[in-house]
Design a protein around this motif. Sequence first.
Motif, PDB file in Angstrom:
ATOM      1  N   LYS A 163       0.845  -1.202   0.000  1.00  0.00           N
ATOM      2  CA  LYS A 163       0.000   0.000   0.000  1.00  0.00           C
ATOM      3  C   LYS A 163       0.876   1.246   0.000  1.00  0.00           C
ATOM      4  N   LEU A 164       0.724   2.060  -1.033  1.00  0.00           N
ATOM      5  CA  LEU A 164       1.413   3.352  -1.059  1.00  0.00           C
ATOM      6  C   LEU A 164       0.583   4.318  -0.248  1.00  0.00           C
ATOM      7  N   MET A 165       1.171   4.937   0.748  1.00  0.00           N
ATOM      8  CA  MET A 165       0.374   5.809   1.608  1.00  0.00           C
ATOM      9  C   MET A 165       1.155   6.991   2.152  1.00  0.00           C
ATOM     10  N   GLN A 166       0.449   8.097   2.292  1.00  0.00           N
ATOM     11  CA  GLN A 166       1.005   9.272   2.964  1.00  0.00           C
ATOM     12  C   GLN A 166       0.715   9.098   4.455  1.00  0.00           C
ATOM     13  N   ILE A 167       1.732   8.832   5.237  1.00  0.00           N
ATOM     14  CA  ILE A 167       1.554   8.591   6.674  1.00  0.00           C
ATOM     15  C   ILE A 167       1.364   9.932   7.387  1.00  0.00           C
ATOM     16  N   ASP A 168       0.324  10.025   8.226  1.00  0.00           N
ATOM     17  CA  ASP A 168       0.130  11.286   8.950  1.00  0.00           C
ATOM     18  C   ASP A 168       0.874  11.247  10.295  1.00  0.00           C
ATOM     19  N   GLU A 169       0.894  12.426  10.933  1.00  0.00           N
ATOM     20  CA  GLU A 169       1.696  12.573  12.153  1.00  0.00           C
ATOM     21  C   GLU A 169       1.251  11.595  13.244  1.00  0.00           C
ATOM     22  N   GLU A 170      -0.056  11.418  13.376  1.00  0.00           N
ATOM     23  CA  GLU A 170      -0.585  10.547  14.425  1.00  0.00           C
ATOM     24  C   GLU A 170      -0.123   9.101  14.221  1.00  0.00           C
ATOM     25  N   LEU A 171      -0.219   8.627  12.973  1.00  0.00           N
ATOM     26  CA  LEU A 171       0.196   7.253  12.675  1.00  0.00           C
ATOM     27  C   LEU A 171       1.713   7.089  12.866  1.00  0.00           C
ATOM     28  N   ALA A 172       2.485   8.080  12.437  1.00  0.00           N
ATOM     29  CA  ALA A 172       3.949   8.009  12.594  1.00  0.00           C
ATOM     30  C   ALA A 172       4.317   7.942  14.083  1.00  0.00           C
ATOM     31  N   LYS A 173       3.640   8.761  14.880  1.00  0.00           N
ATOM     32  CA  LYS A 173       3.931   8.791  16.328  1.00  0.00           C
ATOM     33  C   LYS A 173       3.527   7.493  17.007  1.00  0.00           C
ATOM     34  N   THR A 174       2.428   6.897  16.556  1.00  0.00           N
ATOM     35  CA  THR A 174       2.000   5.621  17.139  1.00  0.00           C
ATOM     36  C   THR A 174       2.980   4.514  16.736  1.00  0.00           C
ATOM     37  N   HIS A 175       3.299   4.475  15.445  1.00  0.00           N
ATOM     38  CA  HIS A 175       4.196   3.431  14.942  1.00  0.00           C
ATOM     39  C   HIS A 175       5.545   3.453  15.672  1.00  0.00           C
ATOM     40  N   TYR A 176       6.108   4.652  15.821  1.00  0.00           N
ATOM     41  CA  TYR A 176       7.425   4.776  16.460  1.00  0.00           C
ATOM     42  C   TYR A 176       7.319   5.201  17.937  1.00  0.00           C
ATOM     43  N   GLY A 177       6.178   4.877  18.579  1.00  0.00           N
ATOM     44  CA  GLY A 177       5.933   5.281  19.960  1.00  0.00           C
ATOM     45  C   GLY A 177       7.045   4.904  20.939  1.00  0.00           C
ATOM     46  N   GLU A 178       7.718   3.767  20.694  1.00  0.00           N
ATOM     47  CA  GLU A 178       8.785   3.335  21.614  1.00  0.00           C
ATOM     48  C   GLU A 178       9.945   4.335  21.658  1.00  0.00           C
ATOM     49  N   HIS A 179      10.029   5.216  20.634  1.00  0.00           N
ATOM     50  CA  HIS A 179      11.135   6.183  20.581  1.00  0.00           C
ATOM     51  C   HIS A 179      10.707   7.592  20.989  1.00  0.00           C
ATOM     52  N   ALA A 180       9.504   7.724  21.583  1.00  0.00           N
ATOM     53  CA  ALA A 180       8.950   9.055  21.865  1.00  0.00           C
ATOM     54  C   ALA A 180       9.871   9.944  22.708  1.00  0.00           C
TER      55      ALA A 180
END
Length: 150
Positions: free
Chosen positions: A37-54
């Motif tokens: 899936k080609l997708m424009q990732i939004d800020e919320e999804l990026a923050k959730t995906h990489y939450g361990e690095h917050a």
Amino acid sequence: MIQKSFVMMKPDAVARRLMGKILSRFEEKGLQIIGVKLMQIDEELAKTHYGEHADKPFFDDLVKYITSSPSLAMVIKGEDAISTIRKMVGATNPLEADLGTIRGDYAMDTGRNIIHASDSPESAEREISLFFDEDEICEYSIVDNVWIYE
Ligand SMILES: Nc1ncnc2c1ncn2[C@@H]1O[C@H](COP(=O)(O)OP(=O)(O)OP(=O)(O)O)[C@@H](O)[C@H]1O
Ligand SMILES: [Mg+2]
């Protein structure tokens, strides 16, 4: 063990027109692409995906990088897919990644390391469900060199 991994070509891989080359590596290895899936990732999804690095100093830059332009999200299946793909991806810092790995061959900078891959079965499950609906994943098996839909 047959596993599914979440793999994502980051915005620089898409922008540098490396999608085909990188996808070919997984196909040629013998892994099975079961979701793309080609997708424009939004800020919320990026923050959730990489939450361990917050709490890491690079977190804001990482979120900016991942949301800067479209990414190619994938689900890839195969024998020991999670560790096999991490080996193919190479070390986080492309300068330390072995030649022959994707990061080792195509990148120079940790902040632009072109690809993500799940690092454990738990992350794979979490990340696949974060990025894909069930009906966006196609499971199929191979008989006599022809892919058969299950
Ligand atoms: N020191 C750093 N400076 C800039 N960016 C970094 C740094 N460390 C990590 N990153 C970015 O954050 C991402 C997540 O870091 P992580 O430690 O999970 O590495 P990884 O598991 O190899 O990468 P990924 O999770 O994207 O597959 C890295 O791929 C990179 O894009
Ligand atoms: Mg990681």
